[in-house]
Each structure stands twice: as structure tokens, then as C-alpha cells.
Design a protein around this motif. Sequence first.
Motif, mmCIF file in Angstrom:
data_model
loop_
_atom_site.group_PDB
_atom_site.id
_atom_site.type_symbol
_atom_site.label_atom_id
_atom_site.label_comp_id
_atom_site.label_asym_id
_atom_site.label_seq_id
_atom_site.Cartn_x
_atom_site.Cartn_y
_atom_site.Cartn_z
ATOM 1 N N LEU A 151 0.845 -1.193 0.000
ATOM 2 C CA LEU A 151 0.000 0.000 0.000
ATOM 3 C C LEU A 151 0.877 1.238 0.000
ATOM 4 N N SER A 152 0.498 2.258 -0.749
ATOM 5 C CA SER A 152 1.247 3.511 -0.712
ATOM 6 C C SER A 152 0.961 4.219 0.607
ATOM 7 N N ASP A 153 1.860 5.122 0.968
ATOM 8 C CA ASP A 153 1.665 5.924 2.177
ATOM 9 C C ASP A 153 0.300 6.594 2.164
ATOM 10 N N ASP A 154 -0.046 7.109 1.014
ATOM 11 C CA ASP A 154 -1.313 7.820 0.882
ATOM 12 C C ASP A 154 -2.509 6.906 1.115
ATOM 13 N N GLU A 155 -2.410 5.681 0.628
ATOM 14 C CA GLU A 155 -3.509 4.727 0.827
ATOM 15 C C GLU A 155 -3.653 4.387 2.304
ATOM 16 N N VAL A 156 -2.516 4.235 2.981
ATOM 17 C CA VAL A 156 -2.548 3.953 4.415
ATOM 18 C C VAL A 156 -3.178 5.133 5.155
ATOM 19 N N ASN A 157 -2.764 6.343 4.775
ATOM 20 C CA ASN A 157 -3.354 7.541 5.381
ATOM 21 C C ASN A 157 -4.876 7.496 5.263
ATOM 22 N N SER A 187 1.786 9.989 7.723
ATOM 23 C CA SER A 187 3.029 9.247 7.489
ATOM 24 C C SER A 187 4.123 9.620 8.481
ATOM 25 N N THR A 188 4.280 10.910 8.741
ATOM 26 C CA THR A 188 5.307 11.344 9.682
ATOM 27 C C THR A 188 5.049 10.736 11.062
ATOM 28 N N ARG A 189 3.798 10.764 11.497
ATOM 29 C CA ARG A 189 3.489 10.223 12.824
ATOM 30 C C ARG A 189 3.709 8.722 12.866
ATOM 31 N N ARG A 190 3.336 8.008 11.812
ATOM 32 C CA ARG A 190 3.589 6.564 11.793
ATOM 33 C C ARG A 190 5.085 6.297 11.866
ATOM 34 N N ASP A 191 5.857 7.148 11.187
ATOM 35 C CA ASP A 191 7.311 6.961 11.215
ATOM 36 C C ASP A 191 7.860 7.204 12.620
ATOM 37 N N ILE A 192 7.316 8.192 13.314
ATOM 38 C CA ILE A 192 7.757 8.463 14.687
ATOM 39 C C ILE A 192 7.441 7.260 15.571
ATOM 40 N N VAL A 193 6.259 6.688 15.395
ATOM 41 C CA VAL A 193 5.895 5.498 16.174
ATOM 42 C C VAL A 193 6.876 4.371 15.898
ATOM 43 N N ARG A 194 7.154 4.124 14.624
ATOM 44 C CA ARG A 194 8.097 3.072 14.236
ATOM 45 C C ARG A 194 9.442 3.283 14.926
#
Lengths: 115, 115
Positions: A9-15, B24-31
Motif C-alpha cells: 500500500l502507498s503511504d497515501d492509501e494507508v493515510n 506518514s510522519t506520525r507513523r514513522d515516529i511510532v516506528r
Amino acid sequence: MVVRNAIGLSDDEVNRIFRALADSTRRDIVRRTLGREASVSELAGAYDMSFAAVQKHVAVLEGAGLVTKHPNGRERIVRGNPDAIGRAQGLLDRYEQIWRSRIDRLDDLLAETDE
Amino acid sequence: MVVRNAIGLSDDEVNRIFRALADSTRRDIVRRTLGREASVSELAGAYDMSFAAVQKHVAVLEGAGLVTKHPNGRERIVRGNPDAIGRAQGLLDRYEQIWRSRIDRLDDLLAETDE
DNA sequence: CTAACGTGCAACCATATGGTTGTACGTAAC
DNA sequence: GTTACGTACAACCATATGGTTGCACGTTAG
């Protein structure tokens, strides 16, 4: 090139998936239509808001792939899409894996200390 | 009275969890912080945006319970919270259950037809 | 003590979101 | 054929979101 993760999934799709799930009404629509398909107006009747508002929520869910819409005469039948739920679960699983790998590294450190 | 679901989270708490994960930025911070804790400025250095912006993202994650912040001198150490991930997984599990129960009902229908 | 660092917070801005009402149009019912 | 139903879509509005800069303040380093 669009960046895709391990789940495909692209980042955008996950968003879009998480964004769509971040609203009580939309989660309720997913619940309902996973259990039993329903027309948009049928759904609209279940909530204390305008038809157009519910229509928008369904559109958001559709954009995230969490539901699909099928024309049936003058109605549009909404069905929850269990695959999208599975994909979201797959994403969260990866976080758990990261956590576990961290624990493993801590264990390694402790093992070294023991030597 | 605040409505709570089977996982013991209010609707609002669930909204915050998914909302927080919808970036995406927040998911990356969690990771990152699940794998290894980091200070806010350390995190800020990793992204192409202002310190204040990253600070806000951390605040959103903290509000959702996805990370915790611990003072350490003049720094604030951010740690990913695996429990919150587990709760989110529990929520998605319930959707899968609904889907499975639908399948069961369909099976029942087919069984009746067979008789 | 002073300078630099890490953080928190307020003010501000553009855009997105979640709701409304109104209009248009295909389909079904009578 | 006309009326009612189900849907789509545009315009509009208030508020939330995601970013910025600037300033204040406690902590660490020289």
C-alpha cells in the motif's frame, strides 16, 4: 515513483484507511455493512444527520477501500470490504514486529552482559 | 456517560488513535520510537519540517496514547507504546469477527437450502 | 556567569473536514 | 405520464489540522 510498504500500500492509501477509521459514524457504517449490505438511504436513516452527510462518509470509506458500492436499480448497495481491514491489521502487525525486534536486541545486550 | 466498547476505549479515544495513525510522519515516529527511544529534537532532525511541527506530531501521538514522553534533563524522551498498538489491533479484530459471523450466517442459509 | 541547547507555547495562515441546504437527474411506482 | 424515491453534486459555513515564526524559560556546557 510512489513509495509502497511491505503490505503493498502507498503511504497515501494507508493515510486514507486510518483517516477513514478515525470517525465513529464511519466505523459504524463499516460494522453494519460488514455484517449485512445496505443501501445508502438505508444507512442514512440510521444516523441523526442529513443524507448528504452520510453519503460523504460512504464516499470517504469507498476512497479508502473499506467499502464498495454496487448499483442496483436506483439504489447503491454498500458492502464492507474485509480485505481492507486485513490490510490495516497487517500494518499494525508490522509495528508489533518492530517492538519484538527491540526486545530481542535488549535480550542480546543482557546476554552479552552475562558473559 | 461515555460509551465504551469491548476493548475498554471510548469512541473518542478510538478516534484519536486512528487519527494519529493517519499521517506518514506520525507513523514513522511510532516506528522509530518503538524500535529505540529518542528525544524530541532527535526526531525533529529526521524530518524536513520545523521543530515545532514535529513537536505537534508527538503531542498528537501522546494524546492518542501511542507514545509516552519522559523528562530527562532538558530533553524529553519519546517512547512508542506497544499497548496502544495492541488495542488498535483488538479493534480491527472485532471487525473481522463481524465479517466471520456474517459468513457463518450465510453458511446457515446454505445449510437450510440443502435440507 | 553567560552562552547555547531543548522544549513549550502562542499567534498566524492555508487547506481539509464534516456538516448543512438546494438542485438535478435517473429509476420505480401508480 | 406524473409523482415519489434514491442518488449525486455543488455551494456554503464553522471548525480542525498541519504547517510556519517568534518568544519565553529551564537546563547544560564553557
